[in-house]
Design a protein around this motif. Structure first.
Motif, PDB file in Angstrom:
ATOM      1  N   VAL A 242       0.846  -1.194   0.000  1.00 39.50           N
ATOM      2  CA  VAL A 242       0.000   0.000   0.000  1.00 39.50           C
ATOM      3  C   VAL A 242       0.882   1.246   0.000  1.00 39.50           C
ATOM      4  N   PHE A 243       0.711   2.091  -1.029  1.00 42.05           N
ATOM      5  CA  PHE A 243       1.468   3.327  -1.143  1.00 42.05           C
ATOM      6  C   PHE A 243       0.661   4.495  -0.580  1.00 42.05           C
ATOM      7  N   SER A 244       1.365   5.422   0.078  1.00 38.37           N
ATOM      8  CA  SER A 244       0.762   6.662   0.556  1.00 38.37           C
ATOM      9  C   SER A 244       1.660   7.826   0.149  1.00 38.37           C
ATOM     10  N   THR A 245       1.062   8.856  -0.436  1.00 38.00           N
ATOM     11  CA  THR A 245       1.817  10.018  -0.893  1.00 38.00           C
ATOM     12  C   THR A 245       2.185  10.919   0.280  1.00 38.00           C
ATOM     13  N   VAL A 246       3.385  11.486   0.221  1.00 38.37           N
ATOM     14  CA  VAL A 246       3.857  12.450   1.215  1.00 38.37           C
ATOM     15  C   VAL A 246       4.287  13.710   0.467  1.00 38.37           C
ATOM     16  N   ASN A 247       3.584  14.811   0.685  1.00 38.84           N
ATOM     17  CA  ASN A 247       3.950  16.088   0.087  1.00 38.84           C
ATOM     18  C   ASN A 247       4.038  17.156   1.169  1.00 38.84           C
ATOM     19  N   PHE A 248       5.147  17.888   1.186  1.00 39.24           N
ATOM     20  CA  PHE A 248       5.281  18.992   2.120  1.00 39.24           C
ATOM     21  C   PHE A 248       4.365  20.129   1.669  1.00 39.24           C
ATOM     22  N   THR A 249       3.705  20.774   2.626  1.00 36.75           N
ATOM     23  CA  THR A 249       2.781  21.856   2.314  1.00 36.75           C
ATOM     24  C   THR A 249       3.488  22.987   1.576  1.00 36.75           C
ATOM     25  N   ASP A 250       2.862  23.483   0.513  1.00 32.11           N
ATOM     26  CA  ASP A 250       3.381  24.614  -0.271  1.00 32.11           C
ATOM     27  C   ASP A 250       4.755  24.324  -0.863  1.00 32.11           C
ATOM     28  N   ALA A 251       4.958  23.095  -1.308  1.00 35.78           N
ATOM     29  CA  ALA A 251       6.214  22.708  -1.946  1.00 35.78           C
ATOM     30  C   ALA A 251       5.951  22.308  -3.391  1.00 35.78           C
ATOM     31  N   SER A 252       6.920  22.575  -4.258  1.00 38.20           N
ATOM     32  CA  SER A 252       6.809  22.157  -5.654  1.00 38.20           C
ATOM     33  C   SER A 252       7.387  20.768  -5.876  1.00 38.20           C
ATOM     34  N   ASP A 253       8.158  20.250  -4.919  1.00 37.19           N
ATOM     35  CA  ASP A 253       8.824  18.964  -5.058  1.00 37.19           C
ATOM     36  C   ASP A 253       9.107  18.432  -3.655  1.00 37.19           C
ATOM     37  N   THR A 254       8.780  17.161  -3.407  1.00 35.30           N
ATOM     38  CA  THR A 254       9.022  16.533  -2.112  1.00 35.30           C
ATOM     39  C   THR A 254       9.665  15.167  -2.326  1.00 35.30           C
TER      40      THR A 254
END
Length: 283
Positions: A242-254
């Motif tokens: 199971v994959f879960s996405t992780v994105n930093f808030t207000d970032a263009s690339d994480t």
């Protein structure tokens, strides 16, 4: 263990770190004071974070973040130093560029640096070390081909993913399970895991490129994925398929680059002004 806690000859205490307290479901910025770029690459059971930063003169230095204080780390005589992995015994690995612009891997234990170069290598990256002292990474041979390697008990072993034109081993856990990435014949980068000697390809659903960077003792894997090999990227965690996405808030690339046994992750993100920052926390 002494390791980075004493840091007798190679580490210099910097200013109080710019890290806010973090809690579950929160990722926070980690910036070395005065740096133009900060990358957090790994974290151990004690919460020590290692990585590298770029100073105002565009020189790369390794760092360790210990109890909210930064310690900078430079291999003696190196033009650039990158810290990439740390185990629970505070033993660390990475790579450095020497005065002739050749890149070597290294192992750091209690103030001593040992250079790591597999036979026939012209460039070496040491990515990760487990608690047994086994090191994994990648090297380039004289023909320009990239191979994965392990180093244990003084012996190097080469690994190439099936039908790959490039292989890098980037993570290893206590039981010897490894992860990394490879380029296939179509030029796409795909993640992989080697569990009990069995090869598993890792592909984030719908992504053209997937890279795996670390695996912890619970077999949880982290990395990042994107539409192509140049980004922008999103980070991910993977457990039991199971994959879960992780994105930093207000970032263009994480990019998620490391995690420990407690599931705390570290990595880097790019803000919309193009500046790269480190981060840590529990997604």
């Amino acid at each position: 263990m002494s390791g980075f806690r004493t840091a007798i000859s190679l580490l210099t205490l910097l200013l109080l770190c710019c890290v806010a307290p973090y809690s579950h479901a929160q990722l926070v910025t980690v910036d070395v004071p005065g740096a133009t770029e900060t990358d957090c690459n790994d974290i151990n059971k004690s919460g020590i974070v290692v990585g590298y930063y770029v100073d105002s003169g565009a020189v790369n230095h390794g760092f360790a973040l210990i109890n909210k204080s930064f310690r900078t780390f430079d291999v003696t005589g190196a033009q650039a130093t990158f810290l990439y992995g740390i185990n629970d015994l505070d033993q660390a690995v990475g790579w450095y560029t020497d005065s002739t612009f050749i890149t070597h891997g290294f192992l750091y234990i209690a103030g001593k640096v040992t250079t790591l170069d597999p036979p026939g290598s012209v460039l070496t990256n040491a990515w990760s070390i487990n608690n047994s002292g086994t090191i994994v990474g990648t090297f380039v041979d004289g023909s320009g081909l990239h191979h994965g390697f392990t180093y244990a008990h003084g012996t190097y072993s080469t690994y190439n993913a099936p039908n790959a034109i490039l292989t890098a081993i980037t993570g290893i856990n206590t039981s010897g399970q490894t992860v990394g990435f490879y380029d296939n014949s179509d030029g796409n980068q795909l993640g992989f895991a080697l569990f009990n000697g069995k090869f598993h390809s890792l592909e984030y659903p719908g992504a053209a490129d997937t890279l795996a960077t670390r695996v912890n003792d619970g077999a949880e894997i982290v990395g990042y994925y994107g539409a192509d090999g140049t980004g922008p990227f999103s980070g991910y965690t993977e457990s039991a398929g199971v994959f879960s996405t992780v994105n930093f808030t207000d970032a263009s690339d994480t990019r998620v680059l490391g995690l420990n046994k407690a599931g705390i992750v570290v990595g880097r993100y790019t803000d919309f002004g193009g500046v790269v920052h480190g981060f840590m926390g529990t997604p």
